[in-house]
Scaffold this motif. Structure first.
Motif, short mmCIF file in Angstrom:
data_model
loop_
_atom_site.label_atom_id
_atom_site.label_comp_id
_atom_site.label_asym_id
_atom_site.label_seq_id
_atom_site.Cartn_x
_atom_site.Cartn_y
_atom_site.Cartn_z
N SER A 24 0.84 -1.21 0.00
CA SER A 24 0.00 0.00 0.00
C SER A 24 0.86 1.25 0.00
CB SER A 24 -1.01 -0.01 1.15
OG SER A 24 -0.39 -0.18 2.38
N PHE A 58 1.83 7.30 10.62
CA PHE A 58 2.72 6.48 9.79
C PHE A 58 3.61 7.42 8.96
CE2 PHE A 58 2.97 3.65 5.85
CZ PHE A 58 4.02 2.91 6.38
N LYS A 68 0.09 -7.29 6.45
CA LYS A 68 -0.08 -7.60 7.88
C LYS A 68 -0.73 -8.97 8.07
CE LYS A 68 1.52 -3.54 8.01
NZ LYS A 68 2.96 -3.41 8.22
C1 LIG Z 1 -0.45 2.60 8.68
C2 LIG Z 1 0.27 1.89 7.60
N1 LIG Z 1 -0.06 2.12 6.33
C3 LIG Z 1 0.56 1.52 5.31
C4 LIG Z 1 1.59 0.63 5.53
C5 LIG Z 1 2.28 0.09 4.33
O1 LIG Z 1 2.25 -1.26 4.23
P1 LIG Z 1 2.64 -2.01 2.89
O2 LIG Z 1 3.35 -1.07 1.98
O3 LIG Z 1 3.48 -3.13 3.31
O4 LIG Z 1 1.34 -2.42 2.28
C6 LIG Z 1 1.98 0.35 6.84
C7 LIG Z 1 3.12 -0.58 7.09
O5 LIG Z 1 3.75 -0.59 8.09
C8 LIG Z 1 1.32 0.99 7.89
O6 LIG Z 1 1.67 0.78 9.16
#
Ligand SMILES: Cc1ncc(COP(=O)(O)O)c(C=O)c1O
Length: 367
Positions: free
Chosen positions: A93, A118, A225
């Protein structure tokens, strides 16, 4: 090449960005058993079906993936009751958060997020040349009034992590609706629901309904996650005009073949999701209780991690606890960069890791 000519320089503002520092994954030399509790991964690992699907792709790695991620979008749509046309898949994401910033922000614009949010929001806002605006939280939780007060005519995006990382706190959906109602129509509200699957609260919603009905709301989600952190699979759900804009900007094959197949198998394995969520519910409650029992303050979390605050004395600080735990193979996350110099974030682990951390902290705090 003439040596007196200037070398290439990044755009203004790029060198002001503080690069993201991921959670540690190694222990000091000599530690044989390592429990990585620093990146909010799934302690139960990937779905066995995702592992199998990834194995099968290996033989076909010469072939480009489907650039529209059609089957993955259909699988997501089926599970969540959405229209596949309103979904975009991404390389985690993170990528979609960056694409949103790149597409909707220009130099001179502002984007709002909360003080302990974040950290990638700030990075992507700066990378787009816009101004990051961090607003105060109340009790380590997003404050709708503070966010609305920070909105100016220059604001283009509000990023809300719900629940937030690293605090683990969330806004009930009535508050998210109040936030949306107070925003001008030209401000995009990004509901980052990375931890949505883990939330067990009746007043929580990830944002599907709002992103499905409002012109200025998107919801972002991740597979990271729930066992696919390494595969990098994320997605966004939102109005057609935003999907159209992002599809013009994203890389044509942004989700690789392994990620696509692992993602499809993973989201269809509802039993694995259920097991993961139940494991988390049990151990999050247990760990919160144990930490409080040790005299440590924890921020009430609904995610798959816990923010643990340490005493003021130097001997028992978060830094000292981190050293102590690392030496025993327990790798937690320092969160100084998030504005918590004296706290550690612990991802919920397998039983052995959870009990081990509590036992180690018991001894550490008595030392
Ligand atoms: C609040 C939040 N948004 C987005 C992400 C991004 O996750 P990913 O790029 O692995 O989908 C994280 C990862 O730690 C997160 O804690």
């Amino acid at each position: 090449m003439k040596q007196d000519q200037p070398r290439p320089t990044p755009r203004a503002g790029i060198m002001d960005i503080e690069a993201y520092v991921p959670g540690k994954s190694t222990a000091p030399a000599g530690v044989t058993k390592v429990y990585k509790l620093s990146s909010n991964e799934n302690p139960l690992g990937p779905s066995p079906k995702a592992i199998e699907a990834a194995r099968e792709v290996a033989a076909k790695l010469d072939v480009y993936p489907d650039g529209t991620a059609r089957r993955l979008r259909e699988a997501i749509a089926e599970v969540h009751g959405l229209s596949p046309a309103n979904i975009i898949c991404s390389n985690g994401s993170d990528e979609i958060l960056g694409l949103l910033a790149q597409t909707y922000l220009a130099p001179g614009d502002e984007a709002v997020f909360t003080e302990h949010a974040f950290m990638v929001y700030k990075i992507y806002i700066q990378a787009a040349g816009a101004k990051p605006v961090a607003v105060k939280e109340t009790d380590e939780r997003a404050d709708v009034d503070a966010i609305l007060a920070a909105v100016t005519p220059a604001t283009r995006i509000v990023f809300l992590a719900n629940p937030n990382n690293p605090t683990g706190t969330y806004l009930p959906f009535s508050e998210v609706r109040r936030l949306h109602a107070g925003l001008p129509r030209n401000v995009l509200l990004v509901l980052d629901a990375a931890y949505a699957e883990y939330v067990r609260r009746n007043d929580y919603e990830a944002g599907i309904e709002l992103a499905g009905s409002a012109e200025n709301v998107v919801m972002t989600r991740t597979f990271s996650k729930l066992g696919l952190g390494g595969a990098r699979v994320g997605w966004m759900y939102g109005p057609a005009h935003i999907v159209d804009a992002i599809n013009r900007v994203r890389g044509p094959f942004n989700v690789n073949a392994t990620a696509l197949e692992a993602g499809i198998a993973s989201i269809r394995d509802r039993a694995h999701v259920e097991r993961s969520v139940l494991h988390n519910e049990k151990w999050l409650a247990w760990l919160s209780e144990q930490m409080i029992g040790l005299g440590l303050r924890v921020t009430p979390s609904v995610g798959n991690f816990l923010l643990i605050h340490f005493p003021d004395d130097k001997k028992h600080s978060a830094a000292a606890a981190d050293d102590y735990l690392s030496a025993r193979g327990y790798i937690l996350r320092r969160v100084t960069g998030y504005g918590f110099p004296n706290a550690l974030r612990m991802s919920i682990g397998i039983e052995e890791a959870n009990r081990g951390v509590v036992e180690a902290l018991k001894t550490f705090l008595k030392s």
